[in-house]
Enzyme design. Sequence first.
Site, PDB file in Angstrom:
ATOM      1  N   CYS A 192       0.517  -1.144   0.419  1.00  0.00           N
ATOM      2  CA  CYS A 192       0.214   0.045   0.182  1.00  0.00           C
ATOM      3  C   CYS A 192       1.037   1.329  -0.179  1.00  0.00           C
ATOM      4  O   CYS A 192       1.897   1.284   1.168  1.00  0.00           O
ATOM      5  CB  CYS A 192      -0.501   0.292   1.223  1.00  0.00           C
ATOM      6  SG  CYS A 192      -1.763  -1.149   1.157  1.00  0.00           S
ATOM      7  N   ARG A 211       5.277   0.156  -6.482  1.00  0.00           N
ATOM      8  CA  ARG A 211       5.158  -0.553  -5.164  1.00  0.00           C
ATOM      9  C   ARG A 211       4.365  -1.651  -5.340  1.00  0.00           C
ATOM     10  O   ARG A 211       4.766  -3.270  -4.472  1.00  0.00           O
ATOM     11  CB  ARG A 211       4.909   0.071  -4.395  1.00  0.00           C
ATOM     12  CG  ARG A 211       6.114   1.433  -3.934  1.00  0.00           C
ATOM     13  CD  ARG A 211       5.779   2.288  -3.078  1.00  0.00           C
ATOM     14  NE  ARG A 211       5.072   1.892  -1.533  1.00  0.00           N
ATOM     15  CZ  ARG A 211       6.066   1.424  -0.354  1.00  0.00           C
ATOM     16  NH1 ARG A 211       6.865   2.238  -0.905  1.00  0.00           N
ATOM     17  NH2 ARG A 211       5.859   0.974   0.452  1.00  0.00           N
ATOM     18  N   TRP A 247      -3.085  -2.782  -1.186  1.00  0.00           N
ATOM     19  CA  TRP A 247      -2.652  -4.012  -2.023  1.00  0.00           C
ATOM     20  C   TRP A 247      -3.758  -5.061  -0.603  1.00  0.00           C
ATOM     21  O   TRP A 247      -2.717  -4.808  -0.037  1.00  0.00           O
ATOM     22  CB  TRP A 247      -0.940  -4.269  -1.436  1.00  0.00           C
ATOM     23  CG  TRP A 247      -0.453  -5.435  -2.109  1.00  0.00           C
ATOM     24  CD1 TRP A 247      -0.104  -5.721  -3.421  1.00  0.00           C
ATOM     25  CD2 TRP A 247       0.006  -6.477  -1.120  1.00  0.00           C
ATOM     26  NE1 TRP A 247       0.729  -6.601  -3.409  1.00  0.00           N
ATOM     27  CE2 TRP A 247       0.597  -7.293  -1.915  1.00  0.00           C
ATOM     28  CE3 TRP A 247       0.209  -6.916   0.382  1.00  0.00           C
ATOM     29  CZ2 TRP A 247       1.533  -8.606  -1.668  1.00  0.00           C
ATOM     30  CZ3 TRP A 247       0.480  -7.728   0.900  1.00  0.00           C
ATOM     31  CH2 TRP A 247       1.065  -8.601   0.142  1.00  0.00           C
ATOM     32  N   ASN A 276      -2.049   1.913   5.775  1.00  0.00           N
ATOM     33  CA  ASN A 276      -1.098   1.327   5.089  1.00  0.00           C
ATOM     34  C   ASN A 276      -0.936   0.738   6.907  1.00  0.00           C
ATOM     35  O   ASN A 276      -0.829   1.010   7.827  1.00  0.00           O
ATOM     36  CB  ASN A 276       0.632   1.264   4.336  1.00  0.00           C
ATOM     37  CG  ASN A 276       0.209   2.276   3.632  1.00  0.00           C
ATOM     38  OD1 ASN A 276      -0.950   2.018   2.778  1.00  0.00           O
ATOM     39  ND2 ASN A 276       1.022   2.842   3.093  1.00  0.00           N
ATOM     40  N   GLY A 277      -0.369  -1.111   6.653  1.00  0.00           N
ATOM     41  CA  GLY A 277      -0.105  -2.138   8.211  1.00  0.00           C
ATOM     42  C   GLY A 277      -1.420  -2.250   8.432  1.00  0.00           C
ATOM     43  O   GLY A 277      -2.428  -3.071   7.175  1.00  0.00           O
ATOM     44  N   GLU A 282      19.065 -16.886  -5.371  1.00  0.00           N
ATOM     45  CA  GLU A 282      18.451 -16.109  -5.949  1.00  0.00           C
ATOM     46  C   GLU A 282      18.440 -15.699  -7.094  1.00  0.00           C
ATOM     47  O   GLU A 282      17.204 -15.463  -7.689  1.00  0.00           O
ATOM     48  CB  GLU A 282      19.732 -14.912  -5.541  1.00  0.00           C
ATOM     49  CG  GLU A 282      19.940 -13.814  -5.953  1.00  0.00           C
ATOM     50  CD  GLU A 282      18.623 -13.047  -5.912  1.00  0.00           C
ATOM     51  OE1 GLU A 282      17.601 -12.931  -4.909  1.00  0.00           O
ATOM     52  OE2 GLU A 282      17.710 -12.319  -6.980  1.00  0.00           O
ATOM     53  N   LYS A 304      14.814 -14.542  -8.565  1.00  0.00           N
ATOM     54  CA  LYS A 304      14.623 -13.914  -9.873  1.00  0.00           C
ATOM     55  C   LYS A 304      13.753 -14.221 -10.684  1.00  0.00           C
ATOM     56  O   LYS A 304      12.301 -13.667 -10.968  1.00  0.00           O
ATOM     57  CB  LYS A 304      15.970 -13.415 -10.103  1.00  0.00           C
ATOM     58  CG  LYS A 304      15.900 -11.916 -10.299  1.00  0.00           C
ATOM     59  CD  LYS A 304      16.380 -10.356  -9.010  1.00  0.00           C
ATOM     60  CE  LYS A 304      15.084 -10.788  -7.687  1.00  0.00           C
ATOM     61  NZ  LYS A 304      16.152 -10.592  -7.385  1.00  0.00           N
ATOM     62  N   GLU A 364       9.635 -14.110  -9.783  1.00  0.00           N
ATOM     63  CA  GLU A 364       9.303 -13.037 -10.247  1.00  0.00           C
ATOM     64  C   GLU A 364       8.865 -12.091 -11.088  1.00  0.00           C
ATOM     65  O   GLU A 364       7.488 -11.213 -10.778  1.00  0.00           O
ATOM     66  CB  GLU A 364      10.093 -11.816  -8.508  1.00  0.00           C
ATOM     67  CG  GLU A 364      10.165 -12.113  -7.171  1.00  0.00           C
ATOM     68  CD  GLU A 364      11.218 -11.361  -6.911  1.00  0.00           C
ATOM     69  OE1 GLU A 364      11.181 -10.037  -6.186  1.00  0.00           O
ATOM     70  OE2 GLU A 364      12.709 -10.582  -7.497  1.00  0.00           O
ATOM     71  N   HIS A 408      19.369 -37.102  -4.197  1.00  0.00           N
ATOM     72  CA  HIS A 408      18.119 -37.041  -2.722  1.00  0.00           C
ATOM     73  C   HIS A 408      17.131 -37.180  -2.772  1.00  0.00           C
ATOM     74  O   HIS A 408      16.383 -36.808  -1.918  1.00  0.00           O
ATOM     75  CB  HIS A 408      19.073 -36.481  -1.438  1.00  0.00           C
ATOM     76  CG  HIS A 408      20.723 -36.826  -0.931  1.00  0.00           C
ATOM     77  ND1 HIS A 408      20.724 -38.410  -0.178  1.00  0.00           N
ATOM     78  CD2 HIS A 408      21.536 -36.215  -1.341  1.00  0.00           C
ATOM     79  CE1 HIS A 408      22.100 -37.710  -0.891  1.00  0.00           C
ATOM     80  NE2 HIS A 408      22.981 -36.822  -0.506  1.00  0.00           N
ATOM     81  N   LYS A 439       6.990  -3.673  -3.554  1.00  0.00           N
ATOM     82  CA  LYS A 439       8.393  -3.290  -3.478  1.00  0.00           C
ATOM     83  C   LYS A 439       8.957  -3.614  -1.730  1.00  0.00           C
ATOM     84  O   LYS A 439       9.615  -3.958  -1.331  1.00  0.00           O
ATOM     85  CB  LYS A 439       9.019  -1.492  -3.759  1.00  0.00           C
ATOM     86  CG  LYS A 439      10.169  -1.971  -3.672  1.00  0.00           C
ATOM     87  CD  LYS A 439      11.027  -2.557  -4.965  1.00  0.00           C
ATOM     88  CE  LYS A 439      12.496  -2.103  -4.414  1.00  0.00           C
ATOM     89  NZ  LYS A 439      13.512  -2.721  -4.900  1.00  0.00           N
TER      90      LYS A 439
HETATM   91  C1  F6R Z   1      13.142 -10.076  -4.922  1.00  0.00           C
HETATM   92  C2  F6R Z   1      13.357  -8.956  -3.211  1.00  0.00           C
HETATM   93  C3  F6R Z   1      12.536  -9.206  -2.323  1.00  0.00           C
HETATM   94  C4  F6R Z   1      12.951  -8.466  -0.692  1.00  0.00           C
HETATM   95  C5  F6R Z   1      12.321  -8.556   0.499  1.00  0.00           C
HETATM   96  C6  F6R Z   1      13.109  -7.730   0.978  1.00  0.00           C
HETATM   97  O1  F6R Z   1      13.335  -9.438  -5.544  1.00  0.00           O
HETATM   98  O2  F6R Z   1      12.755  -7.521  -4.044  1.00  0.00           O
HETATM   99  O3  F6R Z   1      12.547 -10.882  -1.978  1.00  0.00           O
HETATM  100  O4  F6R Z   1      14.136  -9.024  -1.275  1.00  0.00           O
HETATM  101  O5  F6R Z   1      11.297  -8.117   0.289  1.00  0.00           O
HETATM  102  O6  F6R Z   1      13.360  -6.413   1.724  1.00  0.00           O
HETATM  103  P1  F6R Z   1      14.245  -5.227   1.456  1.00  0.00           P
HETATM  104  O7  F6R Z   1      15.559  -5.653   1.198  1.00  0.00           O
HETATM  105  O8  F6R Z   1      13.646  -3.887   1.154  1.00  0.00           O
HETATM  106  O9  F6R Z   1      13.784  -5.742   3.054  1.00  0.00           O
END
Ligand code: F6R
Length: 609
Positions: free
Chosen positions: A2, A27, A73, A99-100, A483, A487, A490, A506, A604
């Site tokens: 949000c 976001r 959101w 938000n929250g 990672e 990626k 996502e 395994h 985000k």
């Molecule tokens: C992946 C991504 C998320 C963040 C996670 C932590 O591409 O962006 O997995 O890494 O939400 O976010 P921060 O680093 O802002 O605490």
Amino acid sequence: MCGIVGYIGTQQAGPLLLEGLARLEHRGYDSAGAAVLAPSGLRVAKRAGRVADLREALPGRFTGRAGIGHTRWATHGPATDANAHPHLDATGRVAVVHNGIIDNAAALRAELTAAGVDLRSDTDTEVLAHLVGRSTAETLEARVAEALARVEGTYGLAVLHADFPDRIVVARLGSPIVVGVGEKEMHVASDIAALVRYTTTVAHLDDGEIATVTAGGFTTYRLDRADLTHSPRAAAALDVDVSSYDVPEGSGHMWREILEQPAAVERTLRGRLDERFGTAHLGGLNLDPRETRAIRRVKVLGCGSAYYVGQMGASLIEELARIPADAEAASEFRYRDPVIEPDTLYVAVSQSGETIDTLLAVQEVRRKGGRVVGLVNVVGSAIAREVDGGIYLHAGPEVAVASTKALTTMYVGFALLALQLGRVRDLSIADGKRIVAALQELPGLVEETLDLAEPLAEVAHELAAAESLFYIGRVRGYPVAREGAQKLKEVTYRHAEAYPTSELKHGPLALVSPAVPTVALVPLDELTDRNVAALHEVAARGGPLVVVTHADVDLGDVPCRRVDVPRSERELDPLLMTIPLQLLAVHAATHLGLDVDKPRNLAKSVTVE
Ligand code: F6R
């Protein structure tokens, strides 16, 4: 997640609110709304869908010089017009954006319903509008304080009240609120991305603060239950490159941020390397040599990709500083009532500095007397302010939801930390100098790795055809595989799962088939031969292979698509290996016609638990 915007001043609020909301689109959200204060009362518009849908839905006379807006959101109730914010009280004179999460919303909803209030949404936020609306306290600040004293949970919120037309009241507990100072006007937002076009003079509210925002300025108070104590706070100039928030022509934020990595790495390193002693200088850590020597363990805490880089960082610390180190998902950490040891150094890692799970993990450590330092990108963010010391990453603003340059700079931050810890302990000056020299070369090697962008397009298109993929790597390579899979998931919505290469036989080998490609990390190191043996096992079962490796590695006759990455020192190779995985993900998503800057269901900055 949000987003909140607000404006009060001499201009029409509506267009500014919509512009601000559009700037929060990256976001992640599923509905949007706004309210402005006209002389006759509040005018409200809200819609499920995009900010563009809200723009279409605005009533003819959406005029007023004060207003609040929101991108939602969904948490409580689906994405519908009714559930979109702002929410109003029964009289329609109070509007709230939030938000929250209000944890006791169910009880408060029941109480309000019993009192005859007709609730018009499924949200937790609506109770706040009614609680403010039902308060008879003298000032709007006192009404908001009274309402907040009834709720349990987290909030960043903004309140507009037709009976108090000269102000917006905002409050923060666990979810960011920033006030932006203009010329006879003031802005409010949950993220500076929404305000940098208008002002870079801002004040971040602290948890437990509320503020009155008028056209002429702002006043902050500390909130203790329903009591308010004046707590003066000055706004400060933000040091940001405002153009980083503009949507780049053509390729979008994620591409731009991937390409910015050489410069970002250079900024993280700037002024922090000491060639003479083969070490790093991290003054912000607030750790003297005696304290450094007393550290017996390092525990890294982060979420999502920050957690995976945390795993890479823990390996680096263990390797260079010879201190036992591991990483844990911050989102799980405090729920197991962790034992906090005085001789453990806790390291919180976060791009945004606002991830609620990481923030709460930091608070858990501090509450139990532990020492925690931060690796954080956003200056002045909640985690940066909560920790005992830390390293700012200086990656520059990261706008795309999928993190790239921030992660690369986190890795560099860990390398600097490992170097400083190591050189106070047992890392030899020769090894220290070797790492310093390699770090100095890193921006150039990142640039060289980005030359893979074009050649990787075709490989990525092949991968995009698969519904399900494996990513494998060993030891240093395993978190890189995690990672890489993250990626791809996502931005392409393909199922991608990471395994340690050694674990394939395994269990997961059962799934390897011509329809399930494997992306394997095979650096030139002490495990190369074993890794190559695993590739044969995959190939023998018809599994298509993409092998991210070094030019000197002999892959024998393994049928595969080979991707050679430039070499650094073995400790820094994992960083360079993450880059082709970013490129594969972004190419695959673009090939599938997806918008990499707006991945579905993701936000985000995750500011709710
Ligand atoms: C992946 C991504 C998320 C963040 C996670 C932590 O591409 O962006 O997995 O890494 O939400 O976010 P921060 O680093 O802002 O605490």
